[in-house]
Enzyme design. Structure first.
Site, PDB file in Angstrom:
ATOM      1  N   ARG B 333      -5.932   3.263   6.731  1.00 22.68           N
ATOM      2  CA  ARG B 333      -7.293   3.868   7.481  1.00 22.68           C
ATOM      3  C   ARG B 333      -8.515   3.557   6.007  1.00 22.68           C
ATOM      4  O   ARG B 333      -7.898   3.919   4.941  1.00 22.68           O
ATOM      5  CB  ARG B 333      -6.859   4.332   8.460  1.00 22.68           C
ATOM      6  N   LYS B 336      -8.746   6.245   2.909  1.00 19.97           N
ATOM      7  CA  LYS B 336      -6.752   7.256   2.996  1.00 19.97           C
ATOM      8  C   LYS B 336      -6.900   6.142   1.587  1.00 19.97           C
ATOM      9  O   LYS B 336      -7.101   5.524   1.055  1.00 19.97           O
ATOM     10  CB  LYS B 336      -6.320   6.227   4.527  1.00 19.97           C
ATOM     11  N   ASP B 339      -1.015   2.248  -0.068  1.00 23.30           N
ATOM     12  CA  ASP B 339       0.335   2.953   0.333  1.00 23.30           C
ATOM     13  C   ASP B 339       1.147   1.645   0.608  1.00 23.30           C
ATOM     14  O   ASP B 339       0.447   0.855   1.376  1.00 23.30           O
ATOM     15  CB  ASP B 339       0.326   4.135   1.693  1.00 23.30           C
ATOM     16  N   CYS B 341       3.482   0.478   1.834  1.00 26.27           N
ATOM     17  CA  CYS B 341       3.787   0.000   3.060  1.00 26.27           C
ATOM     18  C   CYS B 341       2.999  -0.910   3.541  1.00 26.27           C
ATOM     19  O   CYS B 341       3.847  -1.645   4.317  1.00 26.27           O
ATOM     20  CB  CYS B 341       4.399   1.017   3.801  1.00 26.27           C
ATOM     21  N   ASP B 454      12.001   5.643  -1.070  1.00 25.81           N
ATOM     22  CA  ASP B 454      12.541   4.964   0.041  1.00 25.81           C
ATOM     23  C   ASP B 454      13.370   3.997   0.034  1.00 25.81           C
ATOM     24  O   ASP B 454      12.419   2.876   0.141  1.00 25.81           O
ATOM     25  CB  ASP B 454      12.301   6.670   0.437  1.00 25.81           C
TER      26      ASP B 454
END
Lengths: 706, 517
Positions: B333, B336, B339, B341, B454
């Site tokens: 966003r 932000k 990341d 992903c 993860d």
């Protein structure tokens, strides 16, 4: 969880988590036992609560609790001793369970949703919900679950939008980099301004305060993005005019259109800009709006003229995707019968929007009824051209001579201002806009003198453009264009990944600059030496060649153009060109067109005869790379009526060249240059000859008549 | 001027520092050391993933209600790496997921015991997201046993009944004994119960959002059970253009190829802002801010229901282009942190944008020029299956009603098109971020430097990496040029389907398997 750092597990941690897993398994099997047996006892509810506190993602347990709540509410209804307190306590427990679950995982969809479900059954106290939200929005001010829940609570409990706006103010004051707060602010303010809520009218006062707020953020830390994005929204609110406007037309207001018979006229007293000839027997009448509109028809636009003998005029949207919404609309007036040796003129008056019905695609009505008028002169035949063949048009440099105008001649971009619709009650608001923009420009110039910031430069460029547009919304005086062009050139270096974007923006500004006044435009107007081609109504060629254009624009000022040279640029798409209804000769050689689909808008140009697309990249890429660059990437929504063309194409495998077929089957080209494209092999050329029967020259070679 | 800095800005700088340190270190290395550092640690990743499938660390118990997701993340990651799990493990996965399948359709977050009296008593209610994960996991496993374990018409039932939370009061699950009966029941039920908002719920009495729309439509499309009833008003929900009840007929929405303009005057400006915000991205629900995950979901959904032209694609492109930061990776966003992903969610939006032309094929495929009538769908597909046969079948002039678009072939045609073009984002920078900053050398991938690996981030980093590597392939049979793949060419991953995110070979197998409606 996302955004929360986890430590590497140590042996004792592993033991602890194994124990936790064991505990969870126990809870789960207990829960399932109760669930399967319809047990909603206190103990059973306690088990599910503990399960959810540990694993809020276990959505089955949330549904169990919903069933339990309904069960217990029914029970308490039938119990004469129960009162509202017992209902309250049943639902209060739910809210508490949700709260502890959210403490475990504040991004749990199930938990937030359960709370919404409870609240929609029974209203909790406003204070309570707001306190909860405060806590979660403090923990993560960008948590979109919390913001969504906030909007839900606000609408459910009728919290005024003013109060919610105040909340975003508080959040921004605490931390102005919180873009979620800025975003919610834009949503709330849009609503408040739209319904002119008390204290939110006039809009000017409100927006001034917003500018002040956002300045604080921008000047405190210009590198933080949030404020800049809000500033862009604010700028849009400042300059945007909701209602569609008529920005130009062809023929232009107050112009004297000279219609030629089948003659090749060399009367230098005539203004070539307004000279027109059509073999189709009709005169196009084009209206150009500042945004796409629908509902243009003979009742919303009335045309008074003797030329209109066929009865009601049919208006056609110039849209490449078959939509009934378009920025440009066209209709055709009948060409008057030309009598030998008689000079006559016919007045035409066009009234736009005196009857409501023209609506922009965002739902705003055309609210500036306007009228424009022009005269059509008919020049009689001077020479009989029968037997006189049409010659090939050559784009060679020595065929062009800079055009020297006669002072009494009409201005090619004339009357755009005269069409101007002055709206008296908006006088003060336009003054406010100009002042606001000027103020912003001064501020950001100051800021940029101290730091080098790309989003600051982009904002300044947009402000300067907005300023120039505002000075004169139609025939804009581009006083800042040099500065804007410089800013975009800087940005191309500063932010190279987005350089194509900046290049496009720069092209648009360059074109606005060129078309901003008569003098600058005339520098690009040339007389074409090859005057024997009879289909040329005028011999003026607009040459916008070799100026690094990556995108075409300012077309509303170029509706008069019949011959256009765009060669040696970096054009990838012809978007917008469909409005140039008079165009008969077009040079697109040496550009970056990568497919025939990029030529889609040309299909709507009924008078196009000469087309040069040599030395482009058609066929070098197996797919169209421009489609997504156009504002409507789906230009392929057109319907194709293939069955009718079966006979025309015969044995040629049209399916291999369907893109080319789509473009050329609607054009009546006499001359085409296609050499220098990967696709242009002999097979393709023979295909072209078959599907364009009017073609006389292909790549400079005269075709044998069949 | 002394500029103060915000906390967001400080965090951003910290991440940038970490990332740039890595990049600087990398830049100073000699050539051979460089190539070792950008090497994809295949063996380590496979080991990490395979272990995860066999035994989960107890700390994963919070994901207990999301076990099909774990299956999908791990299996899809392994498939992207071009490897398979042992047969025994495959069998276990199929068995496990079969036990997650509700007898009346759909998959829950974990295994359940069927109770005859009510499906609400399942240990794990069927859920759209886990249904999506389970279906994609089973397709990834592939093979007769795995694919036939999916009870399609029950899944469809599942999808349809999410439309209505009042489901339980209207339905007797015991009636669902035969498949044919079930199918008819579903249609009847659907016609009766379809909500005008067009959206989907995640599960019974669950939340409604764009994610639910995507998982429902994706599952229906990949299983070849998408129809006009299911897509009705989905686009209206995403764009919040709810017309007043009854003004737009289902016919206009279901059969018209591109109904955008017809709906324009129904826009009620007061209702809700569109999920596509003023920035151009798509939000999870009306009024919320644009978000990478939802942008992908909303965008892919609009493509699959053949209404993508209703989105402001130029605005969407603007938004997503400005989400790639200096670090090379994407943020989710505005303002932000990066990341990994979003390498898939935002990178996937680019992959969709550059393949929009494929929808064209959908329109062309159903018409055969010889006869002038619509040919059957399988015939159309056979021709595009041919190696060099580029024959297109053209659609008759005139719209729709006589020649409805085959919704279920949209996803297939989407990837069948050859693709050669420059990516609209900085591919090299993204791959560099994934390989240098998101890769755990011991196996697995992570969000950003300083975070732990993860399965979620492993799955979506690898998916994004694959899209990036293949974004300039001539066609599906020609591997990408070496300069499209950062690091050694052995870094090349399998191709994934940009709409469903399952590896292409597996997708084709499933497509053939579910070919019959």
């Amino acid at each position: 969880m996302h955004g929360q750092p986890r430590k590497a597990p140590k042996p004792e941690d592993e033991a602890a988590s194994a124990a936790k897993a064991e505990k969870l398994r126990n809870l789960q099997s207990q829960f399932l036992c109760f669930h399967h047996n319809n047990i909603y006892s206190k103990e059973a509810l306690e088990v599910s609560a503990r399960l959810l506190e540990n694993n809020p993602e276990y959505y089955t347990a949330w549904n169990y609790r919903k069933l339990a709540v309904e069960h217990r509410l029914t029970q308490s209804e039938s119990d004469p001793d129960s009162d509202s307190d017992s209902v309250n306590s049943i639902l209060n427990v739910e809210l508490k369970v949700v709260e502890s679950a959210l403490r475990q995982n504040f991004k749990s969809y199930g938990a937030w949703h359960h709370r919404k479900w409870v609240l929609s059954k029974w209203q909790s106290s406003l204070d309570h919900e707001l306190r909860l939200l405060d806590r979660f929005q403090k923990a993560d001010s960008r948590n979109f679950h919390a913001w969504n829940y906030r909007r839900f609570v606000a609408s459910l409990l009728n919290i005024s939008e003013v109060d919610e706006l105040q909340y975003t103010t508080d959040m921004i004051n605490k931390n102005f980099s919180n873009y979620s707060a800025w975003h919610n602010r834009s949503v709330l303010l849009s609503n408040l301004l739209k319904r002119k809520a008390q204290g939110f009218f006039p809009k000017e006062k409100v927006l001034n305060e917003e500018y002040e707020l956002v300045h604080q953020a921008l000047f405190t830390d210009p590198d933080d993005q949030s404020g800049w994005f809000y500033h862009l929204w604010l700028l849009e609110q400042t300059v945007k005019a909701d209602a569609p406007l008529l920005v130009s037309s062809w023929p232009a207001h107050d112009s004297n259109l000279i219609l030629l018979g089948d003659s090749c006229l060399e009367d230098s007293a005539l203004s070539p800009f307004n000279t027109f000839h059509s073999e189709l027997g009709t005169i196009p009448l084009v209206v150009y709006f500042n945004k796409a509109v629908e509902g243009v028809n003979s009742s919303t636009i009335s045309v008074e003229s003797v030329l209109n003998t066929k009865g009601e005029l049919t208006w056609k949207p110039l849209s490449t995707n078959n939509s009934q919404t378009a920025q440009v609309w066209v209709t055709y007036l009948n060409y008057p019968n030309i009598k030998l040796h008689s000079s006559e003129f016919y007045p035409v008056e066009v009234s736009v929007g005196h009857t409501p019905g023209i609506i922009s695609s965002s739902g705003f009505h055309y609210s500036h009824p306007s009228r424009f008028a022009f005269k059509v002169f008919v020049r009689p035949f001077e020479k009989d051209l029968a037997g006189h063949g049409v010659e090939m048009v050559s784009w060679r440099e020595d065929n062009f001579l800079l055009y020297e105008s006669h002072s009494q001649e009409s201005n090619p971009i004339l009357s755009l201002d005269q069409l101007n619709i002055k709206d008296d009650h908006e006088e003060s608001s336009s003054k406010w806009r100009a002042e606001t923009i000027a103020n912003e420009i001064a501020l950001f110039r100051e800021l940029l003198s101290e730091i080098n910031c790309k989003i600051g430069k982009l904002t300044l460029a947009r402000l300067l453009i907005a300023h120039d547009m505002m000075l004169s919304p139609i025939a804009n005086k581009m006083v800042h264009s040099e500065e804007v062009i410089q800013l975009y050139s800087d940005l191309m270096k500063l932010d190279s990944p987005h350089s194509q974007y900046y290049k496009d923006e720069r092209s648009l500004v360059l074109l606005q600059q060129i078309t901003s006044n008569r003098e600058s435009l005339l520098r690009y107007c040339f007389r074409h030496g090859d005057r024997t081609s009879s289909f040329l109504g005028n011999s003026i060629c607009l040459r916008l060649n070799n100026i690094s254009l990556s995108r075409m624009g300012s077309i509303e000022k170029l509706l008069w153009v019949q011959m256009l040279d765009l060669s040696h640029n970096e054009l990838r798409s012809m978007e917008g060109l469909e409005a140039m209804q008079l165009l008969s000769c077009l040079n697109l050689s040496n550009n970056k067109l990568s497919s025939f689909t990029a030529l889609g808008p040309l299909r709507l140009l009924k008078s196009l005869k000469v087309l040069d697309i040599s030395f482009n990249e058609i066929g070098s890429h197996s797919i169209d790379t421009t489609r997504y660059l156009c504002s409507s990437p789906l230009s392929h929504t057109e319907e194709i009526d293939w069955s009718h063309d079966e006979t025309v194409t015969g044995d040629v495998n049209q399916t291999n060249y369907w893109e080319a077929f789509l473009i050329f089957k609607d054009l009546n080209l006499t001359q085409l240059d296609i050499v220098g494209n990967a696709i242009a092999d002999e097979k393709f050329k023979s295909f072209l000859v078959k599907i364009v029967p009017t073609l006389k020259w292909l790549d400079g070679q005269e075709l044998q008549l069949h | 001027m002394t500029a103060a800095t915000t906390k967001t800005q400080q965090e951003q700088w910290m991440v940038e520092n970490q990332v740039f340190q890595i990049f600087d270190l990398f830049a100073d290395l000699p050539r051979n050391a460089k190539s070792a550092l950008v090497e994809l640690q295949r063996d380590n990743h496979l080991e990490y993933l395979t272990k995860g499938l066999k035994r989960l660390d107890p700390s994963f118990c919070v994901l207990d209600a999301n076990r099909p997701w774990l299956c999908y993340w791990i299996l899809h990651s392994i498939a992207l790496l071009g490897d398979y799990v042992e047969h025994e493990v495959e069998d276990n996965v199929v068995d496990f997921l079969s036990r997650c399948q509700d007898p009346n359709g759909g998959y829950g977050g974990g295994p359940g015991q069927a109770r005859k009296s009510s499906i609400l008593w399942q240990d794990h209610l069927p859920h759209l997201a886990t249904t999506y994960a389970a279906v994609n996991a089973l397709i990834t496993v592939g093979g007769e046993r795995s694919l036939s374990s999916i009870n399609r018409w029950s899944v469809m039932f599942e999808v349809s009944h999410f439309c209505n939370s009042a489901y339980w009061s209207h339905f007797e699950p015991n009636d669902m004994d035969s498949e044919i009966f079930c199918r008819e029941k579903v249609y009847m039920f659907l016609k009766r119960m379809k909500q005008p908002s067009g959206a989907f719920r995640m599960h019974d009495a669950g939340e409604i959002d764009v994610r639910a729309c995507y998982t429902a439509i994706s599952v229906a499309s990949v299983l070849n059970i998408l129809d006009d009833e299911l897509i009705q008003n989905v686009g209206d929900y995403i764009l919040s253009t709810h017309s007043k009840e009854g003004t737009d007929s289902g016919v206009a929405l279901g059969l018209c190829t591109y109904p955008g303009h017809e709906l324009r005057h129904h826009i009620d400006l007061k209702v809700y802002p569109s999920c596509q915000t003023y920035e151009g991205g798509i939000s999870g629900e009306p009024g919320a801010e644009a978000h990478g995950g939802y942008t992908f979901c909303g965008f892919a959904t609009m493509i699959l229901i053949n209404e993508v032209n209703r989105l402001d694609l130029a605005g969407l492109l603007d938004w997503v282009a400005f989400r790639q930061g200096r670090e090379g990776g994407f943020q989710g966003r505005t303002n932000k942190l990066v990341d990994s992903c979003y390498s898939f969610w935002q990178g996937g939006a680019f992959a969709l944008l550059q393949r929009l032309h494929a929808i064209l094929d959908e329109q062309l495929v159903n018409y055969s020029p010889q006869t002038g009538v619509a040919s059957d769908i399988s015939g159309g597909e056979e021709s595009s299956d041919g190696v060099d046969d580029k024959t297109c079948h053209f659609k008759l002039g005139g719209t729709n009603a006589s020649c409805p678009v085959n919704l279920n072939s949209i996803g297939y045609n989407f990837v069948k098109q050859p693709g050669e073009m420059e990516a609209l984002y900085h591919r090299w920078a993204l791959q560099q971020y994934i390989l240098l900053c998101a890769q755990d050398m011991k196996g697995g991938l992570k969000d950003k430097p300083g975070k732990h690996r993860d399965f979620y981030h492993t799955c979506y980093s690898l998916s994004g990496l694959s899209l990036s590597q293949h974004s300039w392939s001539q066609d599906e049979d020609t591997p990408p040029l070496p300069n499209a793949v950062m690091g050694p060419y052995a870094n090349l991953l399998e191709r994934t389907h940009p709409l469903f995110n399952v590896v292409l070979d597996q997708y084709y197998e499933a497509h053939e398997f579910f070919d019959t409606p």
